[in-house]
Design a protein around this motif. Structure first.
Motif, PDB file in Angstrom:
ATOM      1  N   GLY A  98      59.518  57.594  15.918  1.00  0.00           N
ATOM      2  CA  GLY A  98      60.894  57.287  16.295  1.00  0.00           C
ATOM      3  C   GLY A  98      61.854  57.761  15.225  1.00  0.00           C
ATOM      4  O   GLY A  98      61.457  58.110  14.109  1.00  0.00           O
ATOM      5  N   GLY A 104      60.808  55.312   8.313  1.00  0.00           N
ATOM      6  CA  GLY A 104      60.366  56.435   7.480  1.00  0.00           C
ATOM      7  C   GLY A 104      59.161  56.013   6.668  1.00  0.00           C
ATOM      8  O   GLY A 104      59.058  56.236   5.473  1.00  0.00           O
ATOM      9  N   THR A 105      58.206  55.399   7.351  1.00  0.00           N
ATOM     10  CA  THR A 105      57.072  54.748   6.673  1.00  0.00           C
ATOM     11  C   THR A 105      56.055  55.743   6.124  1.00  0.00           C
ATOM     12  O   THR A 105      55.218  55.394   5.302  1.00  0.00           O
ATOM     13  CB  THR A 105      56.391  53.776   7.656  1.00  0.00           C
ATOM     14  OG1 THR A 105      55.513  52.913   6.959  1.00  0.00           O
ATOM     15  CG2 THR A 105      55.611  54.507   8.740  1.00  0.00           C
ATOM     16  N   ALA A 106      56.107  56.991   6.594  1.00  0.00           N
ATOM     17  CA  ALA A 106      55.144  58.039   6.198  1.00  0.00           C
ATOM     18  C   ALA A 106      53.715  57.561   6.475  1.00  0.00           C
ATOM     19  O   ALA A 106      53.398  57.240   7.616  1.00  0.00           O
ATOM     20  CB  ALA A 106      55.362  58.466   4.752  1.00  0.00           C
ATOM     21  N   MET A 143      52.392  62.160   9.780  1.00  0.00           N
ATOM     22  CA  MET A 143      52.437  61.174   8.683  1.00  0.00           C
ATOM     23  C   MET A 143      51.769  59.876   9.139  1.00  0.00           C
ATOM     24  O   MET A 143      50.925  59.313   8.439  1.00  0.00           O
ATOM     25  CB  MET A 143      53.889  60.882   8.282  1.00  0.00           C
ATOM     26  CG  MET A 143      54.531  61.950   7.440  1.00  0.00           C
ATOM     27  SD  MET A 143      53.859  61.968   5.766  1.00  0.00           S
ATOM     28  CE  MET A 143      54.993  63.117   4.981  1.00  0.00           C
ATOM     29  N   ASP A 159      57.724  61.724  12.084  1.00  0.00           N
ATOM     30  CA  ASP A 159      56.629  62.685  11.954  1.00  0.00           C
ATOM     31  C   ASP A 159      55.288  62.021  12.310  1.00  0.00           C
ATOM     32  O   ASP A 159      54.752  61.216  11.536  1.00  0.00           O
ATOM     33  CB  ASP A 159      56.625  63.184  10.502  1.00  0.00           C
ATOM     34  CG  ASP A 159      55.606  64.293  10.267  1.00  0.00           C
ATOM     35  OD1 ASP A 159      54.685  64.434  11.098  1.00  0.00           O
ATOM     36  OD2 ASP A 159      55.730  64.995   9.255  1.00  0.00           O
ATOM     37  N   HIS A 201      66.829  61.722   3.479  1.00  0.00           N
ATOM     38  CA  HIS A 201      66.411  62.741   4.449  1.00  0.00           C
ATOM     39  C   HIS A 201      67.324  62.782   5.672  1.00  0.00           C
ATOM     40  O   HIS A 201      67.212  63.702   6.482  1.00  0.00           O
ATOM     41  CB  HIS A 201      64.996  62.435   4.962  1.00  0.00           C
ATOM     42  CG  HIS A 201      63.922  62.701   3.957  1.00  0.00           C
ATOM     43  ND1 HIS A 201      63.565  63.969   3.561  1.00  0.00           N
ATOM     44  CD2 HIS A 201      63.139  61.860   3.251  1.00  0.00           C
ATOM     45  CE1 HIS A 201      62.600  63.899   2.666  1.00  0.00           C
ATOM     46  NE2 HIS A 201      62.325  62.627   2.454  1.00  0.00           N
ATOM     47  N   ALA A 246      63.125  55.527   0.280  1.00  0.00           N
ATOM     48  CA  ALA A 246      63.123  56.991   0.101  1.00  0.00           C
ATOM     49  C   ALA A 246      63.225  57.719   1.435  1.00  0.00           C
ATOM     50  O   ALA A 246      62.703  58.821   1.582  1.00  0.00           O
ATOM     51  CB  ALA A 246      61.872  57.435  -0.676  1.00  0.00           C
ATOM     52  N   THR A 247      63.882  57.083   2.391  1.00  0.00           N
ATOM     53  CA  THR A 247      64.092  57.714   3.698  1.00  0.00           C
ATOM     54  C   THR A 247      65.541  58.165   3.839  1.00  0.00           C
ATOM     55  O   THR A 247      65.821  59.245   4.373  1.00  0.00           O
ATOM     56  CB  THR A 247      63.745  56.715   4.833  1.00  0.00           C
ATOM     57  OG1 THR A 247      62.386  56.314   4.689  1.00  0.00           O
ATOM     58  CG2 THR A 247      63.914  57.344   6.210  1.00  0.00           C
ATOM     59  N   LEU A 268      57.465  53.044  11.332  1.00  0.00           N
ATOM     60  CA  LEU A 268      58.153  54.019  12.182  1.00  0.00           C
ATOM     61  C   LEU A 268      58.413  55.299  11.399  1.00  0.00           C
ATOM     62  O   LEU A 268      58.851  55.240  10.244  1.00  0.00           O
ATOM     63  CB  LEU A 268      59.492  53.426  12.663  1.00  0.00           C
ATOM     64  CG  LEU A 268      60.325  54.368  13.531  1.00  0.00           C
ATOM     65  CD1 LEU A 268      60.698  53.681  14.839  1.00  0.00           C
ATOM     66  CD2 LEU A 268      61.577  54.837  12.809  1.00  0.00           C
ATOM     67  N   ALA A 328      51.804  59.200  -2.676  1.00  0.00           N
ATOM     68  CA  ALA A 328      52.308  57.836  -2.466  1.00  0.00           C
ATOM     69  C   ALA A 328      51.319  56.806  -2.998  1.00  0.00           C
ATOM     70  O   ALA A 328      51.718  55.792  -3.577  1.00  0.00           O
ATOM     71  CB  ALA A 328      52.583  57.600  -0.979  1.00  0.00           C
ATOM     72  N   ALA A 383      65.211  57.264  12.851  1.00  0.00           N
ATOM     73  CA  ALA A 383      66.059  56.286  12.160  1.00  0.00           C
ATOM     74  C   ALA A 383      67.484  56.283  12.700  1.00  0.00           C
ATOM     75  O   ALA A 383      68.205  55.295  12.551  1.00  0.00           O
ATOM     76  CB  ALA A 383      66.088  56.617  10.668  1.00  0.00           C
ATOM     77  N   LEU A 431      53.162  56.252  -6.795  1.00  0.00           N
ATOM     78  CA  LEU A 431      54.301  55.396  -6.459  1.00  0.00           C
ATOM     79  C   LEU A 431      54.053  53.921  -6.704  1.00  0.00           C
ATOM     80  O   LEU A 431      54.884  53.091  -6.357  1.00  0.00           O
ATOM     81  CB  LEU A 431      54.702  55.617  -4.987  1.00  0.00           C
ATOM     82  CG  LEU A 431      55.370  56.951  -4.690  1.00  0.00           C
ATOM     83  CD1 LEU A 431      55.755  57.034  -3.218  1.00  0.00           C
ATOM     84  CD2 LEU A 431      56.609  57.165  -5.547  1.00  0.00           C
TER      85      LEU A 431
HETATM   86  C1  LIG Z   1      59.955  60.531   1.143  1.00  0.00           C
HETATM   87  S1  LIG Z   1      59.153  59.906   2.563  1.00  0.00           S
HETATM   88  C2  LIG Z   1      59.145  58.160   2.169  1.00  0.00           C
HETATM   89  C3  LIG Z   1      58.003  57.469   2.794  1.00  0.00           C
HETATM   90  C4  LIG Z   1      57.832  55.991   2.524  1.00  0.00           C
HETATM   91  N1  LIG Z   1      58.995  55.235   2.972  1.00  0.00           N
HETATM   92  C5  LIG Z   1      57.561  55.724   1.078  1.00  0.00           C
HETATM   93  O1  LIG Z   1      58.384  55.115   0.408  1.00  0.00           O
HETATM   94  O2  LIG Z   1      56.514  56.164   0.591  1.00  0.00           O
HETATM   95  C6  LIG Z   1      60.379  59.967   3.838  1.00  0.00           C
HETATM   96  C7  LIG Z   1      59.831  59.731   5.231  1.00  0.00           C
HETATM   97  O3  LIG Z   1      60.939  59.665   6.130  1.00  0.00           O
HETATM   98  C8  LIG Z   1      60.562  60.287   7.332  1.00  0.00           C
HETATM   99  N2  LIG Z   1      61.773  60.656   8.073  1.00  0.00           N
HETATM  100  C9  LIG Z   1      62.628  61.674   7.819  1.00  0.00           C
HETATM  101  N3  LIG Z   1      63.619  61.688   8.726  1.00  0.00           N
HETATM  102  C10 LIG Z   1      63.401  60.643   9.563  1.00  0.00           C
HETATM  103  C11 LIG Z   1      64.091  60.121  10.696  1.00  0.00           C
HETATM  104  N4  LIG Z   1      65.210  60.691  11.161  1.00  0.00           N
HETATM  105  N5  LIG Z   1      63.598  59.041  11.307  1.00  0.00           N
HETATM  106  C12 LIG Z   1      62.445  58.452  10.870  1.00  0.00           C
HETATM  107  N6  LIG Z   1      61.752  58.911   9.805  1.00  0.00           N
HETATM  108  C13 LIG Z   1      62.222  59.992   9.155  1.00  0.00           C
HETATM  109  C14 LIG Z   1      59.727  61.465   6.888  1.00  0.00           C
HETATM  110  O4  LIG Z   1      58.913  61.961   7.942  1.00  0.00           O
HETATM  111  C15 LIG Z   1      58.931  60.846   5.744  1.00  0.00           C
HETATM  112  O5  LIG Z   1      57.718  60.329   6.190  1.00  0.00           O
END
Ligand SMILES: C[S@@+](CC[C@H](N)C(=O)[O-])C[C@H]1O[C@@H](n2cnc3c(N)ncnc32)[C@H](O)[C@@H]1O
Length: 220
Positions: A99, A47-49, A77, A74, A122, A118-119, A71, A16, A101, A20
């Motif tokens: 938490g 999905g802030t990673a 992360m 994981d 998933h 990019a969340t 948020l 990242a 999403a 990125l």
């Molecule tokens: C590909 S990463 C993108 C991270 C960040 N947003 C970025 O652009 O660099 C996706 C993130 O979404 C998180 N994630 C996946 N499912 C999720 C959920 N149900 N609720 C919250 N976060 C989630 C993952 O743990 C991961 O950290």
């Protein structure tokens, strides 16, 4: 915990922060453009990673007096991002929260902005993720989703693959993404088409993805 198709936090963070950059600039610039016309409030990055995006936002003068929540489902992360927040003295400005999403731990109508990059791809229930985003926005609040298109141009996908490989990161799983038309259908299924635009730039690296922009009406 490691979710499907995700690398461990340290590997993700290296990717990242090294590969990125162009998308960070694109996403942060977009959020900045929108926030310029808003009163300061609370922004959650879903999905802030490793919290790369909130750290960039918090450093920007446009976001003076804003507060940020990173948020993620994981906890590893989030912990991967904590040293960066502490090193920059941003612990009072950026809160980290575990938490989901699909069940956001926020009250209705409580946040100025909810963003996520990019969340979406998933999430097992993408429609629910959009209605959850809408629910927590205050009237006049903004939801912003950026994600990659499955129907991306092959040449652009190849370029992205090379950029990932340059930092030792494997190719993306394009099959798990949605197409631009599927993104539009998600918005319709969420009942949000009256206040939402789904777009994709026709050129540049941004053309890898699409944007979902939700503007919660003042009288919702
Ligand atoms: C590909 S990463 C993108 C991270 C960040 N947003 C970025 O652009 O660099 C996706 C993130 O979404 C998180 N994630 C996946 N499912 C999720 C959920 N149900 N609720 C919250 N976060 C989630 C993952 O743990 C991961 O950290």
């Amino acid at each position: 915990m490691l979710l499907k198709n995700l690398r461990p936090a340290d590997e993700y963070d290296r990717f990242a922060s090294q590969a990125l950059e162009p998308w960070d600039v694109l996403f942060v610039t977009r959020i900045r453009q929108i926030a310029r016309d808003m009163q300061p409030g609370v922004l959650v990055d879903i999905g802030t990673a490793t919290v790369v995006v909130p750290v960039r936002l918090a450093a920007d003068p446009v976001f003076k007096d804003w507060r940020f929540i990173g948020l993620d489902l994981d906890a590893d992360m989030l912990e991967g991002g904590r040293p960066r927040i502490e090193a920059l003295g941003l612990s009072d400005v950026i809160e980290l929260k575990v938490g989901d999403a699909l069940d956001l731990p926020f009250a209705d109508n409580s946040l100025a902005m909810a963003v996520g990059r990019a969340t979406l791809h998933h999430l097992p229930d993408k429609v629910k993720s959009l209605t959850e985003m809408y629910r927590v926005l205050q009237p006049g609040g903004i939801g912003l989703v950026h994600d990659m298109r499955r129907d991306v141009a092959p040449a652009l996908l190849e370029k992205f693959t090379q950029m990932r490989a340059a930092v030792g990161y494997p190719p993306t799983h394009v099959e798990e993404k949605v197409t631009l038309e599927e993104a539009r259908q998600l918005v319709r299924d969420a009942g949000l088409e009256h206040c939402t635009a789904v777009t994709s730039p026709g050129f540049g690296l941004g053309a890898l993805g699409f944007e979902i922009l939700i503007k919660k009406p003042l009288l919702a």
